[in-house]
Scaffold this motif. Structure first.
Motif, PDB file in Angstrom:
ATOM      1  N   ASN A 175      15.482  25.910  35.110  1.00 10.57           N
ATOM      2  CA  ASN A 175      15.751  26.889  36.182  1.00 10.57           C
ATOM      3  C   ASN A 175      15.163  27.506  36.178  1.00 10.57           C
ATOM      4  N   VAL A 176      13.516  27.655  36.021  1.00 16.02           N
ATOM      5  CA  VAL A 176      12.786  27.911  35.764  1.00 16.02           C
ATOM      6  C   VAL A 176      12.623  29.238  34.942  1.00 16.02           C
ATOM      7  N   ASN A 177      13.650  29.783  34.959  1.00 14.35           N
ATOM      8  CA  ASN A 177      13.995  31.328  33.733  1.00 14.35           C
ATOM      9  C   ASN A 177      14.347  30.587  32.031  1.00 14.35           C
ATOM     10  N   ARG A 178      14.496  29.690  31.619  1.00 11.95           N
ATOM     11  CA  ARG A 178      14.745  29.427  30.609  1.00 11.95           C
ATOM     12  C   ARG A 178      14.044  28.274  29.733  1.00 11.95           C
ATOM     13  N   ARG A 179      13.365  28.408  28.545  1.00  9.65           N
ATOM     14  CA  ARG A 179      12.167  27.862  28.047  1.00  9.65           C
ATOM     15  C   ARG A 179      13.004  27.949  26.597  1.00  9.65           C
ATOM     16  N   LYS A 180      12.284  25.792  26.472  1.00 11.38           N
ATOM     17  CA  LYS A 180      12.601  25.490  24.760  1.00 11.38           C
ATOM     18  C   LYS A 180      10.994  24.925  24.900  1.00 11.38           C
ATOM     19  N   LEU A 181      10.684  25.576  23.433  1.00 12.62           N
ATOM     20  CA  LEU A 181       9.711  24.282  22.746  1.00 12.62           C
ATOM     21  C   LEU A 181      10.497  23.387  22.251  1.00 12.62           C
ATOM     22  N   ILE A 182       9.101  22.274  22.952  1.00 12.66           N
ATOM     23  CA  ILE A 182       9.595  20.769  22.460  1.00 12.66           C
ATOM     24  C   ILE A 182       8.679  20.390  21.837  1.00 12.66           C
ATOM     25  N   ALA A 183       7.319  21.047  20.788  1.00  9.66           N
ATOM     26  CA  ALA A 183       6.346  20.741  20.033  1.00  9.66           C
ATOM     27  C   ALA A 183       5.080  22.045  20.304  1.00  9.66           C
ATOM     28  N   ARG A 184       5.043  21.647  19.070  1.00  4.18           N
ATOM     29  CA  ARG A 184       3.817  22.283  18.650  1.00  4.18           C
ATOM     30  C   ARG A 184       2.777  20.742  18.379  1.00  4.18           C
ATOM     31  N   ILE A 185       1.371  20.722  18.902  1.00  2.20           N
ATOM     32  CA  ILE A 185       0.854  19.596  18.337  1.00  2.20           C
ATOM     33  C   ILE A 185      -0.618  19.480  18.340  1.00  2.20           C
ATOM     34  N   ASP A 186      -0.986  19.479  16.504  1.00  2.00           N
ATOM     35  CA  ASP A 186      -2.339  20.327  15.822  1.00  2.00           C
ATOM     36  C   ASP A 186      -3.127  18.625  16.607  1.00  2.00           C
ATOM     37  N   CYS A 187      -4.013  19.076  17.269  1.00  6.78           N
ATOM     38  CA  CYS A 187      -5.591  17.995  17.646  1.00  6.78           C
ATOM     39  C   CYS A 187      -5.635  16.654  16.007  1.00  6.78           C
ATOM     40  N   GLU A 188      -5.455  17.548  15.077  1.00  8.53           N
ATOM     41  CA  GLU A 188      -5.873  16.999  14.136  1.00  8.53           C
ATOM     42  C   GLU A 188      -4.616  15.868  13.860  1.00  8.53           C
ATOM     43  N   ASP A 189      -3.340  15.656  14.372  1.00  8.28           N
ATOM     44  CA  ASP A 189      -2.642  15.103  14.087  1.00  8.28           C
ATOM     45  C   ASP A 189      -2.333  14.445  14.990  1.00  8.28           C
ATOM     46  N   MET A 190      -3.296  14.238  16.269  1.00  6.43           N
ATOM     47  CA  MET A 190      -3.492  13.403  17.195  1.00  6.43           C
ATOM     48  C   MET A 190      -4.019  11.915  16.460  1.00  6.43           C
ATOM     49  N   VAL A 191      -3.015  10.987  16.920  1.00  2.75           N
ATOM     50  CA  VAL A 191      -3.675   9.559  16.742  1.00  2.75           C
ATOM     51  C   VAL A 191      -3.974   8.834  17.584  1.00  2.75           C
ATOM     52  N   GLN A 192      -4.348   9.556  19.146  1.00  2.00           N
ATOM     53  CA  GLN A 192      -4.220   8.387  20.315  1.00  2.00           C
ATOM     54  C   GLN A 192      -4.351   9.607  21.554  1.00  2.00           C
ATOM     55  N   VAL A 193      -5.254   9.523  22.482  1.00  2.00           N
ATOM     56  CA  VAL A 193      -4.889   9.801  23.953  1.00  2.00           C
ATOM     57  C   VAL A 193      -4.926   9.176  24.521  1.00  2.00           C
ATOM     58  N   PHE A 204      -2.380  12.608  36.617  1.00  3.88           N
ATOM     59  CA  PHE A 204      -2.028  11.013  36.340  1.00  3.88           C
ATOM     60  C   PHE A 204      -0.994  11.347  34.881  1.00  3.88           C
ATOM     61  N   PHE A 205      -0.615  10.760  34.617  1.00  3.36           N
ATOM     62  CA  PHE A 205       0.673  10.995  32.537  1.00  3.36           C
ATOM     63  C   PHE A 205      -0.477  10.281  32.314  1.00  3.36           C
ATOM     64  N   MET A 206      -0.466  10.695  31.046  1.00  2.00           N
ATOM     65  CA  MET A 206      -1.081  11.221  29.748  1.00  2.00           C
ATOM     66  C   MET A 206      -0.394  11.024  28.600  1.00  2.00           C
ATOM     67  N   TYR A 207      -0.967   9.719  28.175  1.00  2.00           N
ATOM     68  CA  TYR A 207      -0.094   9.930  26.952  1.00  2.00           C
ATOM     69  C   TYR A 207      -0.114  10.570  25.486  1.00  2.00           C
ATOM     70  N   VAL A 208       0.533  11.064  24.475  1.00  2.00           N
ATOM     71  CA  VAL A 208      -0.402  11.419  23.859  1.00  2.00           C
ATOM     72  C   VAL A 208       0.470  10.816  22.163  1.00  2.00           C
ATOM     73  N   LEU A 209      -0.041  10.308  21.573  1.00  2.00           N
ATOM     74  CA  LEU A 209       0.433   9.408  20.574  1.00  2.00           C
ATOM     75  C   LEU A 209       0.253  10.573  19.275  1.00  2.00           C
ATOM     76  N   ALA A 210       1.305  11.187  18.581  1.00  2.00           N
ATOM     77  CA  ALA A 210       0.676  11.804  18.002  1.00  2.00           C
ATOM     78  C   ALA A 210       1.340  11.423  15.717  1.00  2.00           C
ATOM     79  N   ASN A 211       1.504  12.124  14.825  1.00  2.00           N
ATOM     80  CA  ASN A 211       1.972  12.224  14.462  1.00  2.00           C
ATOM     81  C   ASN A 211       2.855  13.895  14.121  1.00  2.00           C
TER      82      ASN A 211
END
Length: 210
Positions: free
Chosen positions: A112-130, A163-170
């Protein structure tokens, strides 16, 4: 080399979703208020001590016992309704923010615009495939039971220019994040990620649309 990029995936039906959220919010508040009143009545009518010898005292004791039990059951029921509507409204008028800061992708869910929840903080080093979810590699990763898919967009059709992009990460295990974004976000990620992270069959969105 510093980099900062930010964008949002907003519900294409945000106006309708905002109205639905408001209605559900009002109804959930009503249920909560009624539940509190009923539970207070329940507490104040719990009979203590003996009923007494007289018929009137026993009748009053039983009446208080019945009223307390009835209000308690009704209060719990209305509390349940409040919880259901609270969870329901949390799915309305939702958007997602993507913020990329010098090698780290931060994904937040906005209610509802004003309440935020952090889902993830992904470091590029942890990305397996994009890559692009239109490519076969996405289906392969999605079908793998060791990968948990997390959809970070409210839409089923990408907005214009996105577009819809996927990020596979550890990330606490293997996670498959699905984002609705512009290609600029991918380009910023690739400034910090290894070249091998980008799927081999990726096609630039500009070529793809021709």
């Amino acid at each position: 080399m510093d980099a900062f990029y930010e964008e949002s995936a907003i519900d294409v039906n945000s106006v309708k979703s905002a109205k639905r959220y408001k209605i559900l919010h009002i109804v959930s508040v009503i249920f909560l208020v009624v539940a509190i009143i009923l539970l207070v009545i329940c507490l104040f009518n719990i009979p203590f001590g003996n009923a007494g010898a007289s018929a009137e005292a026993q009748a009053a004791h039983e009446a208080a016992k019945f009223l307390s039990g009835f209000c308690g059951v009704q209060g719990v029921m209305f509390l349940g309704f409040w919880f259901l509507f609270y969870k329901w409204k949390s799915r309305c008028n939702v958007s997602f923010d993507y913020c990329f800061v010098s090698g780290e992708l931060r994904i937040s869910k906005v209610f509802n615009v004003n309440r935020r929840k952090l889902i993830a903080r992904i470091d590029c080093e942890d990305m397996v495939q994009v890559g692009d979810i239109d490519n076969p590699s996405y289906e392969r990763f999605k079908s793998d039971p060791t990968n948990k898919e997390i959809v970070c967009t409210p839409n089923v059709v990408a907005a214009e220019g996105k577009f819809f992009m996927y990020v596979l990460a550890n990330y606490n295990g293997k996670k498959l994040f699905v984002l609705e974004c512009r290609e600029a976000l991918l380009m910023n990620i690739m400034k910090f990620a290894k070249r091998s992270v980008l799927e081999s069959d990726y096609v630039m969105q500009e070529r793809k649309q021709k």
